[in-house]
Enzyme design. Sequence first.
Site, short mmCIF file in Angstrom:
data_model
loop_
_atom_site.label_atom_id
_atom_site.label_comp_id
_atom_site.label_asym_id
_atom_site.label_seq_id
_atom_site.Cartn_x
_atom_site.Cartn_y
_atom_site.Cartn_z
N HIS A 120 6.19 -13.25 -8.12
CA HIS A 120 5.04 -12.48 -8.60
C HIS A 120 5.42 -11.47 -9.69
O HIS A 120 4.68 -10.53 -9.93
CB HIS A 120 4.35 -11.77 -7.41
N CYS A 128 3.06 -7.65 -23.77
CA CYS A 128 1.71 -7.51 -24.30
C CYS A 128 0.76 -8.46 -23.57
O CYS A 128 1.06 -9.65 -23.42
CB CYS A 128 1.72 -7.80 -25.80
P1 OAD Z 1 1.09 -8.44 2.99
O1 OAD Z 1 0.77 -7.00 2.90
O2 OAD Z 1 -0.03 -9.40 2.85
O3 OAD Z 1 1.81 -8.74 4.37
C1 OAD Z 1 2.88 -7.95 4.81
C2 OAD Z 1 3.43 -8.58 6.07
O4 OAD Z 1 4.59 -7.86 6.46
C3 OAD Z 1 2.46 -8.55 7.27
O5 OAD Z 1 2.46 -9.84 7.87
C4 OAD Z 1 3.10 -7.50 8.20
O6 OAD Z 1 2.89 -7.82 9.58
C5 OAD Z 1 4.56 -7.61 7.85
N1 OAD Z 1 5.35 -6.38 8.04
C6 OAD Z 1 4.99 -5.10 7.77
N2 OAD Z 1 6.01 -4.27 7.99
C7 OAD Z 1 7.06 -5.03 8.40
C8 OAD Z 1 8.41 -4.78 8.76
N3 OAD Z 1 8.90 -3.55 8.75
N4 OAD Z 1 9.19 -5.81 9.13
C9 OAD Z 1 8.70 -7.08 9.15
N5 OAD Z 1 7.44 -7.39 8.81
C10 OAD Z 1 6.63 -6.40 8.44
O7 OAD Z 1 2.24 -8.73 1.92
P2 OAD Z 1 2.66 -10.12 1.26
O8 OAD Z 1 2.61 -11.22 2.24
O9 OAD Z 1 3.93 -9.87 0.55
O10 OAD Z 1 0.56 -10.23 -4.75
O11 OAD Z 1 1.50 -10.30 0.20
C11 OAD Z 1 1.54 -11.38 -0.69
C12 OAD Z 1 1.00 -10.96 -2.03
O12 OAD Z 1 -0.30 -10.39 -1.88
C13 OAD Z 1 1.79 -9.85 -2.73
O13 OAD Z 1 2.92 -10.35 -3.42
C14 OAD Z 1 0.77 -9.30 -3.68
C15 OAD Z 1 -0.43 -9.25 -2.78
O14 OAD Z 1 -1.67 -9.33 -3.43
C16 OAD Z 1 0.78 -9.85 -6.02
O15 OAD Z 1 1.13 -8.73 -6.33
C17 OAD Z 1 0.54 -10.93 -7.00
#
Ligand code: OAD
Length: 246
Positions: A120, A128
């Site tokens: 990402h 730009c």
């Molecule tokens: P999310 O915020 O959707 O999910 C975070 C996950 O981490 C959840 O399943 C939580 O249960 C878990 N979690 C939180 N704290 C934790 C810890 N200390 N140890 C283990 N697990 C933990 O984040 P992503 O899956 O990364 O896109 O989201 C995917 C994408 O959605 C991101 O890259 C972003 C967002 O829109 C872009 O920026 C393009």
Amino acid sequence: MEPSLRVAADILRAAPSVACLTGAGVSAESGVPTFRDAQTGLWARYDPQRLASPQGFRDDPGLVWRWYMARLTAVEQAQPNKGHLALAHMQERWPGFPVITQNVDDLHERAGSTHVIHLHGNIAQFHCHQCGTAHTLSAEERRAPAPPICKACGGPVRPGVVWFGESLPADALAAALEAVSACGVLLVVGTSGLVYPAAQLPLIAKRAGSRLIEINLEPSPLSSWADVVLRGPSGEVFPALLDASV
Ligand code: OAD
């Protein structure tokens, strides 16, 4: 030792090759907010369409710019946590194994991981929005209330992150697909498994014969595909898994 930790350790110990897919949860213990966690997640407090889409940037470039620059400052002040460090230590056993991350921070690199694939993008790189020219910004430009103007075409400069509705960087996606197609074990850490195509990668790995180990505080749509699920914070579970798998 918990039975699930023992099973995961046995799988990891026997792994001929490994890869890892990380999400925002792996940086949570460094103080970088996740996106979808209730209360603390960014999308619980901010509107992704206004802040993370090409339309939002067109409508209010200054708002988007200030939001990303505040996040960048927070990321720069954050330190890698025990989860990032444990992952980097795994290179002693599997040199240069791929860490595929959805995170736009550089905490894996600062922890010492050498083969990081940013699906990402990277919040500290700029280009730009109009012509794609890469830009290096001064501290003053970063602090400005509106995005700098591209010297090549006059368009607005933006952070190098993927916004909703945009394609992933083709080279990163290709590298990620190759990595999950060839790994014996895929660790899936701290991701809600809701954003595609990243969420497809564990399924591709599974279909290619890989074992899946999920580390997450909560169940996710990927949990049912996992051979083992380890519930807990990655900063605690990861070091425990590594120790147990020696
Ligand atoms: P999310 O915020 O959707 O999910 C975070 C996950 O981490 C959840 O399943 C939580 O249960 C878990 N979690 C939180 N704290 C934790 C810890 N200390 N140890 C283990 N697990 C933990 O984040 P992503 O899956 O990364 O896109 O989201 C995917 C994408 O959605 C991101 O890259 C972003 C967002 O829109 C872009 O920026 C393009």
